[in-house]
Design an enzyme around this catalytic site. Structure first.
Site, PDB file in Angstrom:
ATOM      1  N   TRP A 121       0.826  -1.220   0.000  1.00  0.00           N
ATOM      2  CA  TRP A 121       0.000   0.000   0.000  1.00  0.00           C
ATOM      3  C   TRP A 121       0.853   1.259   0.000  1.00  0.00           C
ATOM      4  O   TRP A 121       0.334   2.358  -0.116  1.00  0.00           O
ATOM      5  CB  TRP A 121      -0.944   0.003   1.210  1.00  0.00           C
ATOM      6  CG  TRP A 121      -2.011  -1.059   1.191  1.00  0.00           C
ATOM      7  CD1 TRP A 121      -2.200  -2.038   0.238  1.00  0.00           C
ATOM      8  CD2 TRP A 121      -3.052  -1.270   2.168  1.00  0.00           C
ATOM      9  NE1 TRP A 121      -3.284  -2.818   0.558  1.00  0.00           N
ATOM     10  CE2 TRP A 121      -3.830  -2.376   1.739  1.00  0.00           C
ATOM     11  CE3 TRP A 121      -3.398  -0.633   3.354  1.00  0.00           C
ATOM     12  CZ2 TRP A 121      -4.922  -2.848   2.457  1.00  0.00           C
ATOM     13  CZ3 TRP A 121      -4.487  -1.107   4.083  1.00  0.00           C
ATOM     14  CH2 TRP A 121      -5.241  -2.200   3.639  1.00  0.00           C
TER      15      TRP A 121
ATOM     16  N   HIS B  90      12.822  -2.753  -1.021  1.00  0.00           N
ATOM     17  CA  HIS B  90      12.033  -2.219  -2.137  1.00  0.00           C
ATOM     18  C   HIS B  90      12.855  -1.121  -2.819  1.00  0.00           C
ATOM     19  O   HIS B  90      13.567  -0.376  -2.158  1.00  0.00           O
ATOM     20  CB  HIS B  90      10.703  -1.654  -1.619  1.00  0.00           C
ATOM     21  CG  HIS B  90       9.749  -1.304  -2.712  1.00  0.00           C
ATOM     22  ND1 HIS B  90       9.880  -0.158  -3.470  1.00  0.00           N
ATOM     23  CD2 HIS B  90       8.665  -1.958  -3.195  1.00  0.00           C
ATOM     24  CE1 HIS B  90       8.904  -0.127  -4.370  1.00  0.00           C
ATOM     25  NE2 HIS B  90       8.154  -1.215  -4.224  1.00  0.00           N
TER      26      HIS B  90
ATOM     27  N   GLU C  83      11.366  -6.873  -9.180  1.00  0.00           N
ATOM     28  CA  GLU C  83      10.627  -5.665  -9.546  1.00  0.00           C
ATOM     29  C   GLU C  83      11.537  -4.733 -10.344  1.00  0.00           C
ATOM     30  O   GLU C  83      12.313  -3.960  -9.748  1.00  0.00           O
ATOM     31  CB  GLU C  83      10.156  -4.936  -8.287  1.00  0.00           C
ATOM     32  CG  GLU C  83       9.226  -5.729  -7.419  1.00  0.00           C
ATOM     33  CD  GLU C  83       8.340  -4.818  -6.581  1.00  0.00           C
ATOM     34  OE1 GLU C  83       7.128  -4.923  -6.714  1.00  0.00           O
ATOM     35  OE2 GLU C  83       8.886  -3.984  -5.836  1.00  0.00           O
TER      36      GLU C  83
ATOM     37  N   GLY D 189       4.870   1.377 -11.091  1.00  0.00           N
ATOM     38  CA  GLY D 189       3.990   2.538 -11.171  1.00  0.00           C
ATOM     39  C   GLY D 189       3.951   3.220 -12.520  1.00  0.00           C
ATOM     40  O   GLY D 189       3.439   4.336 -12.641  1.00  0.00           O
TER      41      GLY D 189
ATOM     42  N   GLY E 295       1.513  -2.857  -6.332  1.00  0.00           N
ATOM     43  CA  GLY E 295       1.411  -1.536  -5.702  1.00  0.00           C
ATOM     44  C   GLY E 295       0.046  -0.922  -5.982  1.00  0.00           C
ATOM     45  O   GLY E 295      -0.933  -1.204  -5.288  1.00  0.00           O
ATOM     46  N   GLY E 296      -0.027  -0.114  -7.013  1.00  0.00           N
ATOM     47  CA  GLY E 296      -1.241   0.666  -7.314  1.00  0.00           C
ATOM     48  C   GLY E 296      -2.525  -0.155  -7.316  1.00  0.00           C
ATOM     49  O   GLY E 296      -3.527   0.252  -6.715  1.00  0.00           O
TER      50      GLY E 296
HETATM   51  C1  PEP Z   1       5.605  -1.885  -6.112  1.00  0.00           C
HETATM   52  O1  PEP Z   1       5.939  -0.763  -5.811  1.00  0.00           O
HETATM   53  O2  PEP Z   1       5.959  -2.840  -5.390  1.00  0.00           O
HETATM   54  C2  PEP Z   1       4.809  -2.084  -7.312  1.00  0.00           C
HETATM   55  C3  PEP Z   1       4.896  -3.229  -7.905  1.00  0.00           C
HETATM   56  O3  PEP Z   1       4.057  -1.015  -7.745  1.00  0.00           O
HETATM   57  P1  PEP Z   1       3.026  -1.015  -9.002  1.00  0.00           P
HETATM   58  O4  PEP Z   1       2.244  -2.277  -8.962  1.00  0.00           O
HETATM   59  O5  PEP Z   1       2.178   0.205  -8.772  1.00  0.00           O
HETATM   60  O6  PEP Z   1       3.866  -0.912 -10.238  1.00  0.00           O
END
Ligand code: PEP
Length: 248
Positions: A11, A96, A166, A172, A231-232
């Site tokens: 979140w 992260h 990631e 994002g 994330g989002g």
């Molecule tokens: C994250 O920050 O862990 C992420 C995967 O963000 P998003 O899904 O928004 O790209």
């Protein structure tokens, strides 16, 4: 080897208490424990306790977004792994890319945090991923391998940790690597982790970066992708539940 899929929501620095409780309640009510996936939400530290209270007795777990490397002490503003555990947490994200960038966290720092998590009885979700410049230079696999070698905690076991790939440029942005690039990176990660852990058949590898209901089926269908760090799309119950449903 059957690995249970983990759909984890980050979140980040979003949601006030009533919003977090409402989101958690919607997930608790609609996520079925008997499906193929495990579900986890990682709210801001301020919301771990109220969210844990809402999720109590449900199939949804709660975790932290970061922890300090020390068990306690004079570290103003930081949160210890044991504090997350104390509130009902079972996982914590470490390394992260936003923390690596915003707080200058090195692989050694991430490794120490992951070790603190293990000591407190939490499962660390260790994040790795290349920048766009590194991918463009053909260094993505080398960068991720080096991050894994530098960030995995001493004492790690296949089932005691999770690794999340990631790519920084996919977070994002609405952009993702090609499906072949995700597949080959995850296969490489499993090989690297196996060389460190003595095996990685049971290790869960998550993909993160712009995962949405529309791309989740394809990404989660890959042999070496064992879940998603979201994330989002984790801020909307409908989208997050749809991603979990895509796990099969
Ligand atoms: C994250 O920050 O862990 C992420 C995967 O963000 P998003 O899904 O928004 O790209």
């Amino acid at each position: 080897m059957t690995r249970r899929v983990l759909i984890a929501g980050n979140w980040k620095m979003n949601l006030l208490r009533a919003e977090g409780e409402a989101l958690a309640a919607a997930l608790a009510e609609n996520f079925a424990a008997d499906g193929a996936a495990d579900m986890l939400v990682c709210p801001p530290a301020t919301l771990i306790a109220p969210v844990a209270a809402v999720l109590h007795g449900s199939a949804v777990s709660v975790g932290g977004q970061d922890c300090h490397m020390k068990p306690s002490g004079a570290h103003t503003g930081d949160v210890a792994a044991a504090m997350i555990k104390d509130l009902g947490g079972s996982y914590v994200i470490v390394g992260h890319s936003e923390r690596r960038a915003d707080h200058d966290e090195s692989d050694a720092t991430v490794k120490a945090k992951a070790e603190a998590a293990l000591s407190a009885g939490l499962v660390p979700i260790v994040c790795v991923g290349e920048t766009e410049a590194e991918r463009d230079a053909g260094k993505a696999e080398a960068v991720v391998e080096s991050q894994i070698r530098g960030s995995l905690p001493d004492g790690a076991t296949e089932t005691g940790i999770v690794i999340a790939y990631e790519p920084v440029w996919a977070i994002g942005t609405g952009r993702t690597p090609t499906i072949d690039d995700i597949a080959s990176m995850h296969a490489h990660m499993r090989k690297v982790a196996a060389s460190m852990l003595g095996g990685a058949d049971a290790l869960r590898l998550l993909y993160g970066g712009s995962v949405k209901p529309g791309n989740a089926v394809e990404i989660l269908g890959l042999a070496d992708v064992d879940g998603a760090l979201v994330g989002g799309a984790s801020l909307k119950a409908e989208d997050f539940l749809a991603i979990a449903t895509a796990a099969g």
